[in-house]
Design a protein around this motif. Structure first.
Motif: not given
Length: 406
Positions: A22, A94-97, A103, A142-143, A145, A147, A149
């Motif tokens: 991101s 960096r944000r993920g899940r 999260t 990586i999806e 959008d 994201t 994962v």
């Protein structure tokens, strides 16, 4: 014009080999250098974060401005904003899940792909590719959008960090040690994506299953270390940044800054104020530095070095545990970018001690060079805590390099 061309070049690279992280690299900079030196002087006062372990450092302009292999300061992690006075680094958050939905907040510090390292402003570490053993590297994708994962890997940040030194004059080993964060059996900071370039990324977790709104209350500090990594001094999803305390060490005589994020041993993790990550025990660690299959580089930590906060030669774990105001044990690292080709953020620890004879003869001093330590080992004045010459004993730490001071 040069700035515009450079920016266009970065955009072209991003288009060619884009991975949807991101945040692109921030402006590489040192935001607070401290006191400048006298005009025409080749030295200047050391910043507060490393004083008095260093009283002076190289002034700028320096030879390293022309060639990073020469003497002088080098920002090794180009995505970083370094405050030399505070001894901190600010990095993109960096944000993920997890695949199970929680999260994940992490940082990116190294990759095994040279182009992606340049793109994301982090050191290049080809040796990390040898880390694909057991649970040392976890999987992610990586999806559409963007994201990230992660297939697995959780960290509990709720424990209270605490350490009880042993009896004087040798506080190591400690009587008790509790790391402030603990990873489960599947957690490793090393990640391989099943799309993208299939490179290995070093992505230490800074917080887990905490809302953006909660973390935004820590943008200016006042951090709750029951929710985030103990090295974090500020975290701010709103701004996309996290600020982390740096650690002072040495490599081939040069002071450097790095961050300590994980270790595969509870006591070592506690000493490093890092996350205990047992999965890192699957990382190869016993081969020679340049051997095929060796994923880690060497790091020497002294147990019984000189003590006393005003001692110019102080060093080691005994000092770190007993000298109030110390900057840690002043570990000695092997190869880093600009100096050697075998850099890895994963370090196999060589715990060493001065022999009784060396102490009796007054040889004990501060060491800053891996080759000099090996030479002392050959002379029999420094030995492994396990006996014999310096060697790894199974401890692995994740310590990405950030800044070369000299």
């Amino acid at each position: 014009m040069n700035t515009m061309l450079a920016r266009a070049g970065r955009l072209a690279i991003a288009s060619a080999i884009a991975l949807p992280f991101s945040t692109s690299p921030t402006l590489a900079q040192v935001v607070n250098r401290g006191i400048e030196g006298k005009p025409l002087s080749e030295i200047r006062p050391a910043p507060k974060s490393i004083y008095p372990d260093q009283k002076v450092i190289t002034a700028e302009p320096a030879p390293s401005d022309v060639n990073e292999a020469f003497l002088g300061p080098v920002l090794l992690m180009k995505s970083a904003r370094v405050d030399l006075e505070a001894g901190t680094v600010t990095l993109p958050l960096r944000r993920g899940r997890l695949a199970s939905g929680e999260t994940v907040w992490s940082i990116l510090t190294d990759t095994t792909d040279e182009n992606l390292s340049k793109l994301h402003g982090v050191p290049y570490s080809p040796k990390l590719a040898y880390g694909l053993t057991g649970k040392a590297v976890r999987e992610a994708h990586i999806e559409k959008d963007g994201t990230i994962v992660f297939a697995s890997g959780r960290v509990d940040f709720s424990p209270e960090w605490k350490i009880t030194p042993g009896a004087a004059p040798n506080p190591f080993p400690p009587k008790a040690a509790q790391p402030g964060s603990v990873g489960n059996a599947d957690y490793s900071p090393l990640v391989r994506f099943d799309n993208g370039k299939n490179a290995v990324f070093n992505m230490p977790m800074m917080a887990f299953n905490v809302s953006e709104q909660k973390l935004d209350t820590m943008c200016s500090g006042n951090v709750d270390h029951h929710l985030v990594h103990d090295k974090v001094v500020a975290i701010c999803p709103r701004d996309g940044t996290v600020t982390i305390k740096l650690t002072l060490g040495y490599t081939f005589g040069k002071p450097i800054f790095y961050i300590s994020t994980e270790a595969n041993d509870q006591t070592v993790a506690t000493l490093e104020t890092a996350t205990y990550a047992p999965a890192l025990s699957d990382l190869p660690f016993a081969l020679e530095d340049a051997s095929p299959g060796e994923a880690a580089e060497r790091l020497y930590t002294f147990v019984n070095g000189p003590t006393g906060i005003d001692n110019p030669f102080r060093q080691g774990i005994n000092s770190a545990l007993s000298d109030a105001g110390s900057h840690g044990p002043l570990n000695v690292l092997g190869g880093i970018p600009t100096i050697n080709l075998d850099y890895s953020p994963m370090w196999r620890v060589f715990p060493v001690k001065w022999t009784d004879e060396a102490i009796r003869k007054g040889y004990r001093t501060k060491m800053t060079d891996a080759i000099a330590i090996e030479d002392a080992g050959e002379r029999g004045i420094i030995e492994s805590i396990a006996g014999g010459p310096p060697k790894p004993v199974g401890f692995v730490v994740n310590c990405p390099v950030v800044y070369r001071v000299n």
